[in-house]
Design a protein around this motif. Structure first.
Motif, short mmCIF file in Angstrom:
data_model
loop_
_atom_site.label_atom_id
_atom_site.label_comp_id
_atom_site.label_asym_id
_atom_site.label_seq_id
_atom_site.Cartn_x
_atom_site.Cartn_y
_atom_site.Cartn_z
N CYS A 250 27.39 -4.52 52.94
CA CYS A 250 28.25 -4.45 54.12
C CYS A 250 29.71 -4.61 53.70
CB CYS A 250 27.89 -5.52 55.14
SG CYS A 250 26.33 -5.20 55.96
N GLU A 251 29.93 -5.56 52.79
CA GLU A 251 31.29 -5.81 52.33
C GLU A 251 31.86 -4.59 51.61
OE1 GLU A 251 32.69 -9.40 49.69
OE2 GLU A 251 31.40 -10.04 51.36
N THR A 254 32.54 -1.90 54.20
CA THR A 254 33.72 -2.26 55.01
C THR A 254 34.98 -2.06 54.19
OG1 THR A 254 32.32 -3.96 55.99
CG2 THR A 254 34.66 -4.05 56.52
N GLY A 255 34.90 -2.44 52.91
CA GLY A 255 36.04 -2.27 52.02
C GLY A 255 36.45 -0.81 51.92
#
Ligand code: ATP
Ligand code: MG
Lengths: 266, 265
Positions: A250-251, A254-255
């Protein structure tokens, strides 16, 4: 590589309005393998709907090619019927016809395609049963909850047994809980049927939970900026959501979306 | 809610029944009240009956001389009903054609609208002169007056179906006929029924005014004749008979609407 179920090559789409010309998508290349579950994620207006609508031939690309099962379907005046019947399209809204009962709505593609064999009706009833809509099958859509309506929308797109499901932010309007529930149901369906699914979403979690691969798109003009493989074990369930690897993906995602947005500000 | 679909529908039906009973009782009460006031006023103010009759005597005449009215009732009612039926078919079919073939629609719509806004009574003397006093001439005239308003309403409905609903048909690659049958027509039924209600009103008005302008048959012709001979009770009886058919068409259409547009309840 040409054994892809769907292949988009150099797709461009311009919209001409009265006042301006909008470049909705530029030079999009995508590939969806048979039985794959691929998401497309990106900010509003980056052309996600435009792409999926071109695949379903609701709109024509300005230039570029679309192949389904290796057959070039666009640009052509008409897609042959056997190709159309491979595709099930699920709208952002449930888009039920209020003048038909749930069952009639689900059976609508069968009527339009002229699939009159009782076997098909039984299949429709099985899908209704499977999604827990049996009690409500003779209800009109206005009598249903949002979640039930979207369920009906999903099985309506599947009733003629297409190989491909094109889903345009199908659960975007639903609350978190209903959405998770439907995500899990969708994963079950996918595992049971092995359909090729192209899934559009705004939600990073949803994309990671569902897909094997995620296309990240950017705006102005709409284009593919990244492609991320989600290497998480299957079958997936809600326990996965609290795992570190899930959070990691997810990170990462999102990044990437954040980078896209930053680069646009510059 | 913990209610099943059937239970919810049953509650709905009960409420509808209540609404229907009130819907009949309340207007009836108003009607009786109005008639009583009318009767009282005529008596108190001593208005001569050749100016305004008493409702009681109008009713007495309506039933007492029913035989005298009957042929004219039949004549007018049949004209109105046949013309209304023709107008319904023509209005909806034409709207379907004109909205499907845009060029034809653009070419014809202004003239259909003109037909709607031109009082047919201006044409009737001409038509009668050309074709004689046959009933079918009146039926033709009344149809001409009644179908355009339905055509306009139905076209509005056919042209304004939500894009999303049409896209579903598009994504199924439905034919034009299928799209019309499964999507456009059902989506537009409320407009169609509004058009039919108006069409019924137009038909009634057109029929009576056509009968005013010539011939000696039909309720319109009788109203003129009775008024000339100052038989106001009989003239009013005819007016009531006209009101009855107008109301009947309206009620019939409303009833059909509730039967057909089941999902709206
Ligand atoms: N029919 C159309 N006419 C003109 N412009 C259009 C049309 N359809 C889409 N566009 C434009 O194309 C661009 C991409 O639109 P699209 O609907 O594909 O975005 P999206 O990524 O699906 O956005 P969202 O996430 O908000 O649904 C937008 O700028 C939009 O204004
Ligand atoms: Mg969209």
């Amino acid at each position: 590589m040409s054994n892809a179920k769907i292949r988009l090559v150099g797709l461009n789409k311009l919209f001409h309005t009265r006042f301006q010309t909008i470049e909705a998508v530029r030079n999009v290349d995508m590939e969806f393998a048979a039985g794959d579950f691929v998401s497309i994620i990106g900010p509003s207006g980056c052309g996600k709907s435009t792409i999926i609508r071109m695949i379903d031939d609701l709109i024509k690309p300005t230039s570029g090619e679309i192949f389904i099962d290796g057959r070039r379907v666009s640009p052509h005046r008409r897609i042959p019927p056997e190709v159309i019947r491979k595709i099930g399209f699920i709208f952002q809204q449930p888009n039920m016809y209020p003048w038909m009962t749930v069952r009639e709505n689900v059976m609508l593609p069968l009527r339009v395609f002229g699939l009159r064999d009782p076997e098909w009706a039984r299949h429709a009833d099985a899908l209704i049963e499977m999604t827990g809509l049996r009690e409500q099958r003779h209800a009109y859509p206005t009598e249903l909850s949002g979640g039930s309506m979207q369920r009906a929308g999903v099985i309506r797109a599947m009733v003629h047994k297409p190989d491909i499901l094109l889903m345009d932010e199908p659960f975007g309007a639903l609350d978190e809980m209903t959405r998770e529930q439907l995500n899990l149901e969708l994963l079950d369906i996918w595992r049971a049927t092995g359909k090729t699914i192209v899934f559009i979403t705004h939600s990073v979690q949803e994309a990671v939970l569902l897909s094997n691969r995620v296309y990240v798109m950017g705006t102005n003009p709409g284009r593919v900026v990244d492609e991320i493989a989600v290497d998480l074990p299957r079958p997936r369930n809600l326990k996965l959501i609290v795992s570190d690897r899930f959070a990691g993906y997810c990170e990462l995602l999102t990044g990437r979306i954040g980078q896209v947005e930053l680069s646009q500000i510059k | 809610m913990g209610l099943t679909l059937e239970q919810r529908r049953e509650l709905r039906r009960r409420k509808d029944r209540r609404d229907r009973i009130v819907g009949i009782l309340a207007p009836t009460f108003t009607f009786v009240l109005l008639l009583a006031a009318w009767e009282a006023l005529v008596v108190w103010l001593e208005i001569p009956t050749w100016q305004i009759p008493r409702p009681s005597s109008v009713f007495a005449v309506m039933f007492g001389s029913f035989g005298e009215f009957l042929p004219h009732i039949i004549r007018s009612y049949s004209t109105i009903i046949i013309a209304f039926a023709c107008a319904s078919v023509v209005g909806v079919a034409l709207a379907a054609i004109l909205t499907n073939f845009k060029a034809l629609g653009v070419a014809l719509t202004p003239y259909i609208n003109m037909l709607c806004t031109t009082p047919v009574i201006t044409l009737v003397p001409l038509l009668l002169l050309m074709f004689g006093f046959g009933q079918w001439v009146l039926i033709l005239a009344v149809t001409l007056q009644a179908f355009p308003i339905l055509n306009m309403n139905a076209s509005t409905g056919f042209n304004n179906v939500e894009t999303l609903k049409l896209e579903l048909m598009g994504s199924l690659r439905a034919t034009r006929v299928q799209t019309f049958r499964h999507c456009i027509l059902p989506a537009s039924l409320p407009n169609v029924f509004t058009g039919m209600k108006l069409s019924g009103i137009f038909a009634t008005t057109a029929c009576v005014s056509s009968e005013f302008s010539g011939g000696n048959r039909g309720l319109g012709a009788r109203i003129i004749a009775y008024t000339q001979f100052m038989k106001m009770d009989k003239a009013f009886a005819c007016i009531f008979f006209v009101a009855v058919i107008g109301l009947f068409l309206y009620t019939l259409t409303s009833y059909l609407e509730t039967r057909v547009v089941k999902w709206k309840i």
